[in-house]
Write an enzyme that holds these catalytic residues in place. Structure first.
Site, PDB file in Angstrom:
ATOM      1  N   LYS A 190     -28.480  -8.055   0.017  1.00 13.59           N
ATOM      2  CA  LYS A 190     -28.795  -8.807  -0.360  1.00 13.59           C
ATOM      3  C   LYS A 190     -30.187  -9.132  -1.523  1.00 13.59           C
ATOM      4  O   LYS A 190     -31.023  -9.001  -2.354  1.00 13.59           O
ATOM      5  CB  LYS A 190     -28.283 -10.716   0.217  1.00 13.59           C
ATOM      6  CG  LYS A 190     -27.947 -11.877  -1.427  1.00 13.59           C
ATOM      7  CD  LYS A 190     -27.472 -12.620  -0.942  1.00 13.59           C
ATOM      8  CE  LYS A 190     -26.780 -13.853  -2.044  1.00 13.59           C
ATOM      9  NZ  LYS A 190     -26.528 -14.470  -1.630  1.00 13.59           N
ATOM     10  N   MET A 500      12.024   4.124   6.024  1.00 16.66           N
ATOM     11  CA  MET A 500      11.778   5.057   7.075  1.00 16.66           C
ATOM     12  C   MET A 500      11.180   5.402   7.969  1.00 16.66           C
ATOM     13  O   MET A 500      12.273   6.284   8.663  1.00 16.66           O
ATOM     14  CB  MET A 500      10.367   6.112   5.761  1.00 16.66           C
ATOM     15  CG  MET A 500       9.610   7.580   6.263  1.00 16.66           C
ATOM     16  SD  MET A 500      11.336   8.509   5.623  1.00 16.66           S
ATOM     17  CE  MET A 500      10.204   8.449   4.036  1.00 16.66           C
TER      18      MET A 500
HETATM   19  C1  LIG Z   1       0.147   0.029   6.138  1.00 23.23           C
HETATM   20  C2  LIG Z   1       0.917   0.962   7.225  1.00 23.23           C
HETATM   21  N1  LIG Z   1       2.015   0.916   7.782  1.00 23.23           N
HETATM   22  C3  LIG Z   1       2.915   1.345   8.367  1.00 23.23           C
HETATM   23  C4  LIG Z   1       3.173   2.328   7.571  1.00 23.23           C
HETATM   24  C5  LIG Z   1       3.966   3.258   8.939  1.00 23.23           C
HETATM   25  N2  LIG Z   1       5.554   2.986   7.915  1.00 23.23           N
HETATM   26  C6  LIG Z   1       5.518   4.448   6.996  1.00 23.23           C
HETATM   27  S1  LIG Z   1       6.530   4.356   6.061  1.00 23.23           S
HETATM   28  C7  LIG Z   1       6.921   3.248   6.872  1.00 23.23           C
HETATM   29  C8  LIG Z   1       7.975   1.977   6.027  1.00 23.23           C
HETATM   30  C9  LIG Z   1       7.996   1.553   4.759  1.00 23.23           C
HETATM   31  O1  LIG Z   1       8.931   0.951   4.329  1.00 23.23           O
HETATM   32  P1  LIG Z   1       9.250  -0.098   2.868  1.00 23.23           P
HETATM   33  O2  LIG Z   1       8.125  -0.102   2.118  1.00 23.23           O
HETATM   34  O3  LIG Z   1      10.282  -0.689   3.115  1.00 23.23           O
HETATM   35  O4  LIG Z   1       9.674   1.693   2.162  1.00 23.23           O
HETATM   36  P2  LIG Z   1      11.454   1.915   2.342  1.00 23.23           P
HETATM   37  O5  LIG Z   1      11.394   3.042   3.365  1.00 23.23           O
HETATM   38  O6  LIG Z   1      12.562   0.736   2.711  1.00 23.23           O
HETATM   39  O7  LIG Z   1      12.196   2.763   1.085  1.00 23.23           O
HETATM   40  C10 LIG Z   1       6.322   2.492   7.847  1.00 23.23           C
HETATM   41  C11 LIG Z   1       6.478   1.283   8.466  1.00 23.23           C
HETATM   42  C12 LIG Z   1       2.630   3.035   7.042  1.00 23.23           C
HETATM   43  N3  LIG Z   1       2.604   3.956   6.082  1.00 23.23           N
HETATM   44  N4  LIG Z   1       1.355   2.228   6.068  1.00 23.23           N
END
Ligand SMILES: Cc1ncc(C[n+]2csc(CCOP(=O)(O)OP(=O)(O)O)c2C)c(N)n1
Lengths: 593, 219
Positions: A190, A500
């Site tokens: 700052k 996923m």
């Molecule tokens: C910030 C973060 N936290 C956790 C993960 C682990 N992760 C990878 S894919 C996934 C599922 C994502 O779910 P969603 O957004 O509902 O998408 P979908 O796979 O159901 O299409 C997770 C939890 C990640 N990639 N990023």
């Protein structure tokens, strides 16, 4: 989109303007370090800044009050600011700028900076810092931002003096942009921004120790060209560097002239049009069967601007095992980092493709190979089933959206199954239209990046495909899209799960769905309405087109809560570290692997 | 969109290529198959005297899991530059990667791998029990050391030399009982006329290891 998104400054400025005009002041108002920061950004041609206010960054915001040529977009969360700036950089090709205050503001940027670092996105982060004399004392809202961001920035700078801070910002901008692009950060105590200086910053310049290579060594180019001409089964692997290096035209022309099949990495998506007969589309864990088979069986692999990420290569032992690798990259440290390069061509992608073109005396004789690739295309088309009696398939929604929109529509995505379906089922034709978190895989990326993308390309349509889990992570940025009246559509492919993860649990953890099902999520259409956006719900095949049209027709942000088949999974799939030639097309294939 | 979904032969029915790469991404042929054994290597880097350079360099080494043996840093005759001497033990690809990653840091001006015949020295200060001053003194002289402090209970000596000499001296002092010791890590310069590290010219020319990367190597 509103022009004056910055600050409600016009009114206030008008109110205060009159008395000021009466004063006959010869004296120039004193310039501070913060003014120097703003001027340096102006000199760099910055148009938009994305950020959140706070104590330690206030002097810089105050200086921006005088800079009408730049528009500040106030985001709901600093993570929103950094992803928006990141997407702005991807779409425009010039560094996006995000700002945050010290401590929690700065740490909230961390994920997005790490994301930009993995994807070599041009980005600058400006962070406030406590005054220099408090640094190191655990002062209120102090974090060692330089220490925290050192491993995830291309370069970071602790500003030490108001006289130099303009140059620091110029360096940061130039470094983010030149050579292999990447994120830079300037930490702004700052006192440095508040103190007066008479040093006026000039145009951004890189420090003289930074010398990215330009043209590749002629001898190696000759050797590589000879190898390529003699190839029986050549493949070009186009990475993100083709797009970042503005080498798309050169790549397309080169591939067509010598009739060499092209596969793209996820960041390279859009470098080569999917509908070109030479295109084998995409490779890697969820790439096309034909793309992966071509890489696995090729004898010469020309990789351009790719870092051979493990999601692309699968197990290194089985990656292009018969191929001589010609690797074009601007970053020497990428050469032979993951895959040994037989012909390292260090340089700017655009220049090196031209060099190769000049050196290549004839096209490789590979008609049979192209036929083989076409056969694989017939054998393993990207496909899915749509039984009428089953809930909506996400792939269908993606395909329909693609059909209804112009070719240059920009697609952003969160991370998960929805991201893979968007990637697989969209027909990519243009660079800088696929905006997602490739290397870091950051959930929550879709909505803020759609905001940044729309501001970078106001004339292009923008659609965000998101998962219900990802959407919940940054849904608050909808408030920004509403305030700025951004004409974007967010399609939540809603499977009430972090799909996923659930897919992996079903495939590799005996179906033990620990913490992956979200039966308690809100109704996203209603949530959108609460933010002032248009909310739509989509549940069946018959209303897909109509709902998409409704969203597109609406002037402002829409959210489509698309209720999809929760049992749908992403295929093809190569289990992590596996052999890309051994992809699964369905559940029971996994057992074979 | 179709009623059958994805088709084509399953994973076990596909023709697969026979070749393989090793874990360094090198195609396995009889010549290249040999694993690269770790080598002890001296790297010398010229860096700008900026705060944080040391942290940046050491952070880089730990983050990328390079096996680092010693790292020293000190000023040069140019007040703007410091020289870092780094000893790492890595297989050849790891050494190349370490050099290239180091060279990527913006404050790093030049990185050079030194030949094995480089002039290299380490300083050690050893504090031993002082009951037998004459014997301690004899050993100190034998190793060209210097006594820094001698009292009724402890004697502290300084020695410089290469790794072998210092290890031997420490062995010799062991008989008196070593109370404490400190080693500085290596300082090194290239032997003879060869420059240890050349300052890059700000002419956008490729740097040393960039050029090295472009050479087609047969190894
Ligand atoms: C910030 C973060 N936290 C956790 C993960 C682990 N992760 C990878 S894919 C996934 C599922 C994502 O779910 P969603 O957004 O509902 O998408 P979908 O796979 O159901 O299409 C997770 C939890 C990640 N990639 N990023």
């Amino acid at each position: 989109m509103s022009e004056r998104a910055s600050v409600p400054k016009e009114d206030e400025a008008d109110a205060e303007a009159e008395p000021a005009e009466d004063e006959t002041t010869d004296e120039q108002p004193a310039q501070t370090g913060a003014d120097a920061v703003a001027t340096a950004l102006e000199n760099a041609g910055v148009e938009y800044l994305f950020g959140v206010q706070g104590g330690a960054i206030m002097p810089v915001y105050d200086a921006l009050y005088e800079h009408d040529e730049m528009t500040h977009i106030t985001m709901a969360h600093e993570q929103g600011a950094v992803h928006a700036a990141d997407a702005y950089g991807i779409v425009s090709g010039e560094p996006g700028v995000c700002m945050a205050t010290s401590g929690p503001g700065a740490t909230n940027l961390v994920t997005g900076i790490a994301d930009a670092n993995m994807d070599s996105d041009p980005l600058i982060a400006l962070t406030g810092q406590v005054p220099t004399d408090l640094v190191g004392n655990d002062a209120f809202q102090e974090t060692d931002t330089i220490g925290v961001t050192q491993p995830i920035t291309k370069h970071n700078i602790f500003a030490q003096s108001p006289d130099e801070v303009g140059t620091d910002v110029g360096h940061a901008w130039a470094l983010a942009n030149e050579g292999r692009q990447g994120p830079t950060l300037v930490d702004l105590p700052k006192d440095v921004t508040q103190t007066e200086t008479d040093v006026k910053p000039g145009k951004p310049e890189t420090p003289d120790t930074y010398n990215p290579p330009t043209e590749a060594d002629e001898v190696v180019v000759e050797e590589a060209a000879k190898t390529l001409a003699d190839a029986d089964r050549p493949v070009i692997l186009a990475g993100g560097g083709v797009i970042k290096g503005e080498a798309v035209d050169e790549l397309r022309q080169f591939a067509r002239e010598y009739e060499i099949p092209v596969v793209q990495t996820m960041p390279g998506t859009g470098a080569f049009p999917d509908d070109d007969p030479l295109s084998l589309e995409i490779a890697g864990m969820h790439g096309t069967g034909y793309g992966n088979l071509a890489i696995s069986n090729c004898d010469v692999l020309l990789g351009i601007g790719t870092r051979f990420d493990d999601r692309l290569t699968g197990g290194i032992d089985s990656f292009a095992p018969d191929a001589d690798v010609i690797h074009v990259d601007i970053d020497p440290a990428e050469i032979s980092k993951n895959v040994y390069a037989d012909y390292p061509l260090l340089g700017d992608a655009k220049a090196v493709i031209r060099q190769l073109d000049d050196a290549l005396e004839r096209a490789p004789d590979c008609g049979d190979w192209r036929d083989q690739c076409d056969e694989w295309k017939d054998e393993y088309p990207m496909d899915y089933q749509t039984p009428e009696d089953e809930p909506l398939k996400p792939q269908y929604v993606v395909e329909k959206y693609d059909e209804l929109t112009p070719d240059d529509t920009i697609v952003t995505a969160g991370v998960g199954q929805h991201q893979m379906w968007a990637w697989q089922y969209w027909t990519w034709k243009h660079p800088r239209t696929w905006v997602t978190s490739h290397g870091l895989g950051t959930m929550g990326y879709a909505v803020p990046s759609a905001i940044g993308a729309k501001l970078a390309a106001p004339d292009q349509e923008v659609v965000a495909f998101d998962g219900d889990g990802s959407f919940l992570m940054t849904a608050q940025e909808l408030s920004v899209a509403v305030r700025e009246n951004l004409d974007i559509t967010i399609v939540v492919l809603n499977n009430e799960a972090v799909g996923m993860v659930r897919q992996w649990q079903d495939g590799f953890y005996e179906g033990r769905r620990m913490a992956s099902e979200y039966p308690w999520i809100p109704q996203f259409d209603k949530l959108a309405e609460a933010f002032g956006a248009q909310g739509l719900r989509l549940e069946d095949y018959d209303s897909v087109e109509e709902t998409i049209q409704e969203a597109r027709d609406y002037d402002g942000p829409s959210v489509i809560d698309a209720i999809i088949d929760p049992s749908e999974n992403v295929y093809p799939m190569v289990p992590s570290g596996g052999d890309n030639a051994r992809f699964a097309l369905k559940e029971d294939h996994l057992e074979e692997l | 969109m179709s009623d059958e979904g994805l088709r084509g032969p399953g994973p076990n029915e596909r023709i697969l290529p026979e070749g393989r790469r090793n874990d360094q991404g090198i195609r396995i042929d009889p010549e290249a198959e040999a694993e690269h054994p770790p080598e002890r290597t001296l790297l010398s880097a010229l860096v700008k005297n900026e705060p944080g350079v040391l942290a940046e360099a050491s952070g880089l080494f730990s983050r990328r899991q390079f096996n680092i043996e010693s790292l020293t840093v000190g000023r040069t005759i140019d007040p703007e530059l410091s020289r870092m001497t780094i000893v790492i033990e890595e297989p050849r690809p790891g050494i190349d990667q370490a050099k290239k990653q180091l060279e990527k840091l913006i404050p790093v001006v030049s990185v050079r791998e030194l030949d094995a015949d480089a002039v290299q020295r380490e300083l050690v200060i050893v504090k031993v029990n002082g009951e037998e001053p004459d014997k301690v003194n004899a050993i100190t002289q034998m190793y060209d050391g210097e006594t820094l402090d001698a009292g009724p209970r402890t004697i502290t000596v300084e020695l410089t030399g290469d790794e072998q000499k210092i290890d031997d001296a420490i062995d010799a002092y062991e008989q008196f009982g070593i109370r404490e010791l400190v080693r500085t890590g290596y300082a090194a310069l290239a032997r003879g006329e060869a420059p240890t590290a050349r300052v890059k010219q700000p002419n956008k020319a490729p740097t040393e290891s960039q050029v090295a990367t472009q050479e087609v190597s047969d190894d």
